[in-house]
Design an enzyme around this catalytic site. Structure first.
Site, PDB file in Angstrom:
ATOM      1  N   SER A 111       8.701  -1.659   9.632  1.00  0.00           N
ATOM      2  CA  SER A 111       7.981  -2.603   8.779  1.00  0.00           C
ATOM      3  C   SER A 111       8.750  -2.880   7.505  1.00  0.00           C
ATOM      4  O   SER A 111       9.477  -2.026   6.993  1.00  0.00           O
ATOM      5  CB  SER A 111       6.616  -2.000   8.431  1.00  0.00           C
ATOM      6  N   TYR A 163       0.970   4.146   4.430  1.00  0.00           N
ATOM      7  CA  TYR A 163       1.471   3.443   5.622  1.00  0.00           C
ATOM      8  C   TYR A 163       2.965   3.153   5.491  1.00  0.00           C
ATOM      9  O   TYR A 163       3.757   3.467   6.392  1.00  0.00           O
ATOM     10  CB  TYR A 163       0.713   2.125   5.830  1.00  0.00           C
ATOM     11  N   LYS A 178       6.490   4.736   7.673  1.00  0.00           N
ATOM     12  CA  LYS A 178       7.577   3.993   8.303  1.00  0.00           C
ATOM     13  C   LYS A 178       8.935   4.434   7.760  1.00  0.00           C
ATOM     14  O   LYS A 178       9.917   4.542   8.502  1.00  0.00           O
ATOM     15  CB  LYS A 178       7.375   2.483   8.110  1.00  0.00           C
TER      16      LYS A 178
END
Length: 337
Positions: A125, A150, A154
């Site tokens: 991402s 989040y 990643k």
């Protein structure tokens, strides 16, 4: 050639499964159905005329995952989507995100050692860049401290994959750092199917237009952008699905010598939240009730891709417009009534 797709009934995963089946790959799907429905499998079958093999497995379950790999020694490629994906939710539930997005990746990589020279495509991402210092964002941009758990998962995941390969693992991998996938398959047989309240913008816009939601909350109008709302690079999910297949084929055909690499995947254009709302209203000839509320923790001001590397190395370029994606998203939402 047998390809494993984890999270293969999710939004991006299901569209990638379609793209793989249309290229005559044999696809095996693992999904725990935590944020999707088994009905997606029927949609894939109706689009392609093929039904991929499906296993309902949570990859956090080490014993179940181990048994699966013991029975599938001939898998040649893995595309790993299975992860939680909402910035705001990750701020509220960080440990769930670290368990599901990081620990599960470790289990999956350990099991990949049972395979013969597997190729690995990781769903990464643009959040790894945090608030980039320079736009558009290139792959050389420094990985900043993440703005959300989040985004941090990643970052950590990419480091784990690279460390694993550097340790001598018989694995070749590409991480695709994509921006904001939206839309649905043009047949409206599969699309984004959030369970409960949508965490992403376009499903919430569509559900508000369909009167399932009373009003769309726009998180902040005081960002240093033209209209005060956040800017993102919105990419059609079918464009995104196709680049996964291209990246996989690059590795399978031994047409790429690097053991590990990263690519930004986007359109190269940024649009604000209000741009999305207004375009959705225009192309679908309807109104979306919306209101401005306080900023949401974890959001960056602006992020859009420099796509030079993915275009030159993988030969891929986004073909569909944001308007195309928003029309497809509304067509899909209407099918859910």
């Amino acid at each position: 050639m047998k390809i494993l797709v984890t999270g293969g009934l999710g939004f991006i995963g299901s569209h990638t499964v379609v793209a793989l089946l249309e290229k005559d790959y044999e696809v095996i799907i693992i999904d725990n159905l935590s944020n999707t429905s088994i009905d997606v499998l029927e949609g894939i079958t109706r689009i392609t005329g093929k039904t991929p093999e499906f296993h309902q497995i949570d990859i956090r379950n080490k014993s179940a995952l181990s048994r699966f790999f013991d029975e599938q020694p001939d898998i040649e490629g893995i595309i790993h989507f299975a992860a939680f994906k909402a910035v705001g939710e990750s701020v509220e539930k960080p440990l769930d995100y670290y368990e599901n997005n990081v620990a599960a990746l470790v289990y999956l990589l350990k099991e990949s050692c049972k395979l013969n020279q597997p190729k690995f495509i990781f769903s990464s991402s643009c959040t790894v860049y945090g608030q980039a210092e320079k736009l558009p964002i290139t792959e050389d941009a420094p990985v900043q401290k993440a703005n959300s758990p989040y985004g941090n998962t990643k970052q950590i995941d990419e480091e784990i994959i690279q460390d694993f390969i550097n340790s001598g693992a018989n694995l070749q991998a590409i991480s695709l750092r994509y921006f904001n996938p939206i839309g649905a398959h043009p047949t409206a047989l599969i699309g984004e199917l959030p369970i409960g309240v949508p965490q992403n913008l376009v499903p919430f816009v569509a559900q508000t237009a369909a009167r399932k939601r009373e009003v769309l909350s726009v998180f902040g109008d005081d960002y240093p952008t033209e209209d005060g709302t956040c800017i993102r690079d919105y990419i059609h999910v079918m464009d995104l699905a196709e680049v996964h297949v291209i990246a996989l084929e690059k590795l399978i055909e031994k047409d790429y010598s690097k053991p590990y690499d990263v690519f930004n995947v986007g359109t190269g254009k940024g649009n604000s939240v209000l741009d999305v709302v207004k375009t959705f209203e225009k192309v679908n000839n309807l109104k979306v009730p919306h209101k401005i509320v306080d900023r949401r923790p974890g959001d960056v001001t602006a992020a859009y891709a420099d796509t030079t590397k993915v275009e030159s190395v993988l030969g891929w370029k986004a073909q569909r417009t944001m308007a195309d994606a928003l029309k497809d998203a509304w067509r899909w939402e209407q099918k859910q009534q």
